[in-house]
Design an enzyme around this catalytic site. Structure first.
Site, PDB file in Angstrom:
ATOM      1  N   HIS A 180     -36.996 -15.784  -3.525  1.00  0.00           N
ATOM      2  CA  HIS A 180     -36.674 -16.319  -4.847  1.00  0.00           C
ATOM      3  C   HIS A 180     -36.731 -17.844  -4.758  1.00  0.00           C
ATOM      4  O   HIS A 180     -36.674 -18.427  -3.667  1.00  0.00           O
ATOM      5  CB  HIS A 180     -35.335 -15.791  -5.358  1.00  0.00           C
ATOM      6  CG  HIS A 180     -34.165 -16.663  -5.088  1.00  0.00           C
ATOM      7  ND1 HIS A 180     -33.571 -16.753  -3.860  1.00  0.00           N
ATOM      8  CD2 HIS A 180     -33.468 -17.489  -5.905  1.00  0.00           C
ATOM      9  CE1 HIS A 180     -32.552 -17.594  -3.918  1.00  0.00           C
ATOM     10  NE2 HIS A 180     -32.465 -18.057  -5.136  1.00  0.00           N
TER      11      HIS A 180
ATOM     12  N   TYR B  64     -29.316 -20.108 -11.824  1.00  0.00           N
ATOM     13  CA  TYR B  64     -28.031 -20.642 -11.397  1.00  0.00           C
ATOM     14  C   TYR B  64     -28.220 -22.097 -10.985  1.00  0.00           C
ATOM     15  O   TYR B  64     -29.325 -22.540 -10.655  1.00  0.00           O
ATOM     16  CB  TYR B  64     -27.407 -19.809 -10.282  1.00  0.00           C
ATOM     17  CG  TYR B  64     -28.188 -19.762  -8.984  1.00  0.00           C
ATOM     18  CD1 TYR B  64     -28.089 -20.791  -8.048  1.00  0.00           C
ATOM     19  CD2 TYR B  64     -29.010 -18.673  -8.687  1.00  0.00           C
ATOM     20  CE1 TYR B  64     -28.798 -20.740  -6.859  1.00  0.00           C
ATOM     21  CE2 TYR B  64     -29.714 -18.613  -7.497  1.00  0.00           C
ATOM     22  CZ  TYR B  64     -29.610 -19.648  -6.587  1.00  0.00           C
ATOM     23  OH  TYR B  64     -30.314 -19.609  -5.405  1.00  0.00           O
TER      24      TYR B  64
ATOM     25  N   ASP C 274     -13.512  14.719  -1.089  1.00  0.00           N
ATOM     26  CA  ASP C 274     -13.125  16.073  -1.459  1.00  0.00           C
ATOM     27  C   ASP C 274     -14.302  17.020  -1.264  1.00  0.00           C
ATOM     28  O   ASP C 274     -15.439  16.684  -1.560  1.00  0.00           O
ATOM     29  CB  ASP C 274     -12.631  16.113  -2.907  1.00  0.00           C
ATOM     30  CG  ASP C 274     -13.682  15.638  -3.897  1.00  0.00           C
ATOM     31  OD1 ASP C 274     -14.361  14.640  -3.596  1.00  0.00           O
ATOM     32  OD2 ASP C 274     -13.818  16.264  -4.961  1.00  0.00           O
TER      33      ASP C 274
END
Length: 772
Positions: free
Chosen positions: A219, A244, A521
């Site tokens: 990136h 960002y 479970d």
């Protein structure tokens, strides 16, 4: 030299953190081998921009990030400048409110700000472009190389060795166990190897005969000239445009995911000191630059002074790869970990290695979580790219996935004819019907809010109602089935319930970890004296049992070679009785029993179980008999009004009946002391049933629960209860707040939803329908 001999491959931020965490726990025989120099190694840690955003939908990942912040603050490798995520669309603003809720659930302070307050925190913003922002004061910037050095110094002081320019060329084994590691120059005998090699991880895995399913991808990151920034600015994220930002003095660094995905072949990496920094491609960044200038207008008068395409590791589902490989005992991985989670992931792995379990629930991150089909290179390649786009909320369009329909049940053709809408089970890759277009929606469908109505249809209400009133067929094929042959003592020792029942008995129980905590479970059906069918939770339960199987015990995953139908509803017996040579009368075939026989011409195994709270059976057969099984039941069921029903109705019905632990991993702090699944003192927190007052809003999971305005727990699962006419949510809450009638609130985006603790089960509390 206390502890086993451990070799860690890779002295990036994860390898250094793991050496620190292991030596802190007394394992001092640790050697860290690095193919490059110390500690600017040339890997991802060397160029990582260091932004740490703690808020995450996953509690485990959020807790890893939170520990990373705490540790690096202590080591003075972290600047807590805070973070700011901005919204430029109403949908993103709603998502920021949801992320605020995640922070409330996981104990991460934050606030949603209005546009003026958002621009005050980051003055370079165009306040007219933003609708608001999420501010997390505890976030900030980690100095990755400094963190490597600080943790390595502590580990070395306890006895660890760090060796540079030591590329690993062989992993030696003996008797199925790790025996040593060889570099070009030297051999290091050891008992444990941990691959912390980052995007080189797949190559290390090949040396061990282990698949490490990650994809190196690049990136883009650039740095501008001076734009009036300063180092106290918060880190900034603009997810509407996949950008960002961070300050570098007066300059700004900009990271972008707006470009097309850039998968990287290791052979194409550049040489030199920084092989993970590929040449910058300006044309690919042009759209990102325009989007950055749109948000930060001051950039328009500036220019990019340098940039690169940095290589990082991505996985098929966006989570790290942690744990010990089953193929080679003693070979561990700590891969696909970003700076954000580095110290937290290292602590979790160190705990796991030293004590046999982690204090975090790591089922999302376990190396062994994938089905073998999901390890195919083509699958990893496409899914990692899709993960890159979806997990990081990237707007880049993708072609339709070519790896869908990888695992389909024998009923798939019939389901397609009925207009099934399928969803993919991420853990195993199975295609599962969510609902069927052949079933009509209710005459007056209940309105639901925009968010919870995504990936849902009002047809689910019809399917739930007909299940309660008549009979429905559910595809149970994706439920993992294991065939265990051997003495019952094997399962008895690993589970919490008494599985030593007579042949024909079924037990709902849990797998226990070495410390006695509940792992997951399962159901155990005793088909013969030494033959059992175990209904399990995917590859991780299989891995768990295989590791512990002694001589004389054989475990096979028979899921792909078999199929199953859940036939449930008050008319279920009317459908099967004329078809089978098994006595299905109430006295002869009771709940929690199993029988083998024939249904029509199909050999079947029938389990008297019902997760929807209605009379019925799970009916299993070989896969080559699947179509005949479906057609036989479908034809016989026509006079009784049978329908096919999907996962949406199933989830609603099971929560009404109180089966809230379906397929989840349960950690030490979330043990289920209920339904006879565990013993000991009552826990401080309990999984509790809540009924919501607003019938038009259904939580989606992980929302915070409030008492007197303060967050006290979080939602685990939720659905609309079509029988009771209200949304249902299960939440972990302090024991004192689990008294029926207690009034609470659930944080849902920017709203608080009224909820009341209910007595469970909500439907058929005397279990009369199950006993019929």
């Amino acid at each position: 030299m206390p502890g086993p001999r451990v070799v860690i491959i890779g002295a990036g931020i994860v390898g250094c953190a793991l050496a620190d965490e292991l030596t802190a726990r007394g394992w001092t025989g640790v050697t860290v081998l690095e193919r490059g120099p110390l500690f600017v190694t040339g890997g991802s840690s060397s160029h990582a921009p260091g932004l740490v955003f703690q808020t995450n939908p996953s509690r485990t990942m959020a807790r890893m990030a939170r520990y990373t912040v705490e540790k690096y603050l202590e080591l003075e490798c972290f600047r807590q400048v805070g973070s700011l995520e901005v919204a430029t669309t109403p949908a993103r603003l709603a998502e920021l409110h949801r992320r605020f809720g995640f922070g409330q659930s996981w104990g991460i302070p934050s606030a949603v700000l209005d546009p003026a307050a958002t621009a005050t925190l980051f003055p370079l913003l165009d306040s007219d472009r933003v609708l608001g922002g999420l501010h997390v004061p505890g976030d900030g910037l980690a100095s990755a190389v400094a963190a490597c050095e600080a943790q390595a110094r502590r580990a070395a002081a306890r006895g660890a060795r760090f060796i540079a320019d030591a590329e690993v060329v062989e992993i030696r084994s003996a008797g199925g166990k790790v025996a040593g590691v060889r570099t070009v120059d030297e051999t290091y005998p050891c008992d444990i190897v941990v691959s912390c090699a980052g995007f080189w991880g797949p190559r290390i895995g090949e040396l061990a005969g282990v698949t490490i399913p990650l994809l190196p991808m690049a990136h883009q990151y650039v740095r501008t000239d001076g734009v009036g920034a300063h180092d106290d600015l918060p880190i900034l994220r603009h997810q509407d445009r996949d950008l960002y930002f961070r300050a570098h003095g007066e300059a700004v660094g900009i990271g972008s995911y707006l470009h097309e995905p850039m998968p990287v072949e290791l052979a194409d990496l550049p040489g030199g000191e920084h092989p993970s920094m590929m040449p910058f491609t300006p044309d690919t960044f042009s759209e990102s630059w325009d989007a950055a200038v749109d948000l930060l207008p001051a950039l328009g008068a500036n220019r990019i002074v340098d940039g690169f395409n940095g290589v990082f590791s991505f996985t098929a589902d966006g989570f790290p790869l942690l744990g010990e490989a089953r193929e080679l005992s003693g070979f561990w991985t700590a891969e696909a970990i970003w700076v954000t989670h580095s110290a937290g992931a290292a602590r979790a792995v160190a705990e796991w290695m030293v004590t046999g379990r982690s204090s975090l629930d790591l089922h999302e991150c376990d190396l062994n979580r994938f089905d073998p089909a999901q390890l195919a290179p083509a699958y990893v390649f496409e899914r990692a790219i899709r993960s890159f786009v979806e997990v990081y909320d990237i707007v880049h369009p993708l072609d339709p996935p070519s790896v869908r329909n990888l695992r389909v049940s024998p009923f798939h053709a019939r389901q397609t004819e009925l207009g099934a809408v399928f969803g993919e089970a991420a853990a195993t890759g199975w295609e599962r019907p969510l609902w069927y277009a052949a079933n009509p929606p209710p005459p007056a469908p209940r309105a639901r809010d925009e968010w919870s109505s995504r990936h849902w249809s009002p047809i689910a209400e019809t399917e739930a109602r007909i299940t309660r009133e008549r009979v429905a067929m559910y595809d149970m094929t994706p439920l993992t089935r294991l065939e265990v042959t051997g003495p019952v003592s094997f399962l008895q020792e690993l589970t919490s319930g008494d599985v030593d029942r007579k042949v024909g008995g079924v037990v709902y129980t849990t797998l226990l970890d070495p410390a006695g905590g509940i792992r997951s479970d399962i159901t155990v059906a005793r088909l013969a004296e030494n033959r059992f069918q175990v209904g399990a939770n995917g590859p991780l339960d299989l891995d768990w049992l295989l590791r512990r199987a002694p001589a004389g015990v054989e475990i096979r995953d028979v899921t792909g070679g078999t199929c199953g139908i859940g036939l449930w509803g008050p008319r279920a017996r009317d459908v099967v009785a004329p078809l089978t040579d098994i006595d299905v009368s109430p006295g002869a075939f009771r709940y929690f029993q199993c029988r083998e026989g024939h249904l029509g011409t199909v050999p079947v195994t029938m389990l008297r179980l019902s997760y929807v709270g209605e009379l019925g059976w799970e009916i299993y057969a070989r896969a080559d008999h699947g179509l005949r099984l479906w057609d036989t039941l479908w034809a016989a069921g026509q006079e009784h009004g049978v329908i096919a029903a999907g996962r949406a109705a199933f989830t609603s019905l099971r929560l009404e009946k109180g089966y809230r632990a379906w397929g989840i991993d349960m950690t030490s702090e979330d043990d289920l002391y209920q339904a006879g699944l565990a013993s000991g003192p009552a826990p401080d927190r309990r999984l509790t049933c809540l009924v919501l007052a607003d019938a038009g809003t259904v939580p989606m999971g992980r929302e915070p629960v409030y008492a007197d305005g303060a967050p006290v727990g979080h939602v685990t699962s939720a659905a609309f209860g079509h029988t009771i006419g209200a949304p249902i949510a299960y939440a972990w809450l302090p024991a004192a707040l689990t008294v029926p009638g207690t009034e609470l609130e659930i944080g849902y985006f920017d709203r608080r939803l009224s909820a009341t603790v209910a007595t469970e089960p909500l439907f058929d509390p005397e279990h009369e329908r199950l006993r019929s």
